[in-house]
Design a protein around this motif. Structure first.
Motif, mmCIF file in Angstrom:
data_model
loop_
_atom_site.group_PDB
_atom_site.id
_atom_site.type_symbol
_atom_site.label_atom_id
_atom_site.label_comp_id
_atom_site.label_asym_id
_atom_site.label_seq_id
_atom_site.Cartn_x
_atom_site.Cartn_y
_atom_site.Cartn_z
ATOM 1 N N SER A 2 34.807 32.280 35.284
ATOM 2 C CA SER A 2 35.198 31.018 34.655
ATOM 3 C C SER A 2 35.994 30.167 35.630
ATOM 4 O O SER A 2 36.665 30.673 36.518
ATOM 5 C CB SER A 2 35.994 31.275 33.378
ATOM 6 N N THR A 3 35.901 28.869 35.433
ATOM 7 C CA THR A 3 36.654 27.937 36.265
ATOM 8 C C THR A 3 38.103 27.925 35.797
ATOM 9 O O THR A 3 38.431 28.392 34.706
ATOM 10 C CB THR A 3 36.074 26.520 36.168
ATOM 11 N N LEU A 4 38.952 27.341 36.603
ATOM 12 C CA LEU A 4 40.374 27.266 36.275
ATOM 13 C C LEU A 4 40.585 26.527 34.952
ATOM 14 O O LEU A 4 41.300 27.009 34.068
ATOM 15 C CB LEU A 4 41.133 26.576 37.409
ATOM 16 N N GLU A 5 39.974 25.375 34.797
ATOM 17 C CA GLU A 5 40.159 24.590 33.584
ATOM 18 C C GLU A 5 39.693 25.367 32.354
ATOM 19 O O GLU A 5 40.378 25.400 31.327
ATOM 20 C CB GLU A 5 39.406 23.262 33.683
ATOM 21 N N ALA A 22 49.951 27.842 32.912
ATOM 22 C CA ALA A 22 49.725 27.261 34.239
ATOM 23 C C ALA A 22 49.250 28.330 35.211
ATOM 24 O O ALA A 22 49.570 29.519 35.047
ATOM 25 C CB ALA A 22 51.013 26.633 34.764
ATOM 26 N N LEU A 23 48.505 27.900 36.208
ATOM 27 C CA LEU A 23 48.197 28.740 37.360
ATOM 28 C C LEU A 23 49.035 28.211 38.507
ATOM 29 O O LEU A 23 49.002 27.009 38.802
ATOM 30 C CB LEU A 23 46.711 28.684 37.723
ATOM 31 N N PRO A 86 50.789 38.015 38.086
ATOM 32 C CA PRO A 86 50.202 37.765 39.412
ATOM 33 C C PRO A 86 48.719 38.151 39.424
ATOM 34 O O PRO A 86 48.336 39.166 38.830
ATOM 35 C CB PRO A 86 51.009 38.685 40.334
ATOM 36 N N LEU A 87 47.904 37.334 40.058
ATOM 37 C CA LEU A 87 46.475 37.640 40.157
ATOM 38 C C LEU A 87 46.261 38.703 41.228
ATOM 39 O O LEU A 87 46.940 38.711 42.258
ATOM 40 C CB LEU A 87 45.676 36.380 40.492
ATOM 41 N N THR A 88 45.317 39.587 40.971
ATOM 42 C CA THR A 88 45.086 40.699 41.892
ATOM 43 C C THR A 88 43.796 40.579 42.700
ATOM 44 O O THR A 88 43.604 41.330 43.643
ATOM 45 C CB THR A 88 45.061 42.033 41.112
ATOM 46 N N SER A 89 42.943 39.633 42.342
ATOM 47 C CA SER A 89 41.692 39.479 43.091
ATOM 48 C C SER A 89 41.975 38.935 44.492
ATOM 49 O O SER A 89 43.023 38.329 44.732
ATOM 50 C CB SER A 89 40.743 38.526 42.368
ATOM 51 N N ARG A 90 41.036 39.147 45.384
ATOM 52 C CA ARG A 90 41.211 38.664 46.755
ATOM 53 C C ARG A 90 41.382 37.152 46.788
ATOM 54 O O ARG A 90 42.223 36.623 47.502
ATOM 55 C CB ARG A 90 40.016 39.072 47.620
ATOM 56 N N SER A 91 40.609 36.436 45.969
ATOM 57 C CA SER A 91 40.712 34.974 45.952
ATOM 58 C C SER A 91 41.970 34.498 45.226
ATOM 59 O O SER A 91 42.370 33.354 45.363
ATOM 60 C CB SER A 91 39.475 34.357 45.302
ATOM 61 N N GLY A 92 42.604 35.382 44.463
ATOM 62 C CA GLY A 92 43.785 35.006 43.710
ATOM 63 C C GLY A 92 45.094 35.415 44.363
ATOM 64 O O GLY A 92 46.163 35.219 43.780
ATOM 65 N N LEU A 122 38.458 35.036 36.022
ATOM 66 C CA LEU A 122 38.795 33.793 36.725
ATOM 67 C C LEU A 122 38.323 33.802 38.172
ATOM 68 O O LEU A 122 38.588 34.740 38.921
ATOM 69 C CB LEU A 122 40.309 33.577 36.681
ATOM 70 N N GLU A 123 37.627 32.756 38.548
ATOM 71 C CA GLU A 123 37.194 32.550 39.933
ATOM 72 C C GLU A 123 37.998 31.401 40.505
ATOM 73 O O GLU A 123 37.840 30.261 40.084
ATOM 74 C CB GLU A 123 35.701 32.251 39.991
ATOM 75 N N VAL A 124 38.864 31.713 41.478
ATOM 76 C CA VAL A 124 39.726 30.684 42.067
ATOM 77 C C VAL A 124 39.154 30.247 43.393
ATOM 78 O O VAL A 124 38.783 31.014 44.213
ATOM 79 C CB VAL A 124 41.159 31.211 42.258
#
Length: 124
Positions: A2-5, A22-23, A86-92, A122-124
């Motif tokens: 999913s997108t941020l929005e 918020a992100l 906190p986000l744990t993905s590599r992109s996060g 979430l895909e950042v």
């Protein structure tokens, strides 16, 4: 994915008692996206302030030589819960989700569950 929005709207709509979400980039303290808030809660100020909370906890963990990951940080106020994940993905890396809840209407366990679910998608 999913997108941020989409992710922020999903949290806002699915977590009972949400005041705002918020992100946030904890390297800069800037909110990359936000929904909600209001006169009693400026999400941009909250994002910057909670950046210090995340940094302090990460420093403390480093000093204690804890090889752990933060799942979430909970701050309880007399009328609100503030949840930081906190986000744990590599992109996060370097980002966290911040959720403010009305304590009288929120289910904390469900809020934590929903944040974890949204973070996974979430895909950042």
């Amino acid at each position: 994915m999913s997108t941020l929005e989409t992710a922020l709207k999903e949290i806002m709509g699915s977590v009972e008692g949400t005041i705002g979400v918020a992100l946030v980039d904890y390297n800069s303290g800037m909110a990359l996206g936000l929904i909600g808030g209001g006169p009693d809660l400026d999400l941009n100020v909250a994002a910057a302030g909670n950046t210090d909370v995340v940094r302090a906890k990460l420093r403390a963990m480093e000093l204690l030589n804890l090889d752990e990951a933060i799942e979430d940080i909970l701050i309880t106020l007399s009328t609100q819960y503030h949840l930081i994940r906190p986000l744990t993905s590599r992109s996060g890396k370097g980002l966290f989700l911040y959720l403010a809840l009305d304590r009288n209407r929120a289910n904390l366990a469900m809020a934590r569950h929903q944040l974890k679910k949204v973070e996974t998608d979430l895909e950042v």
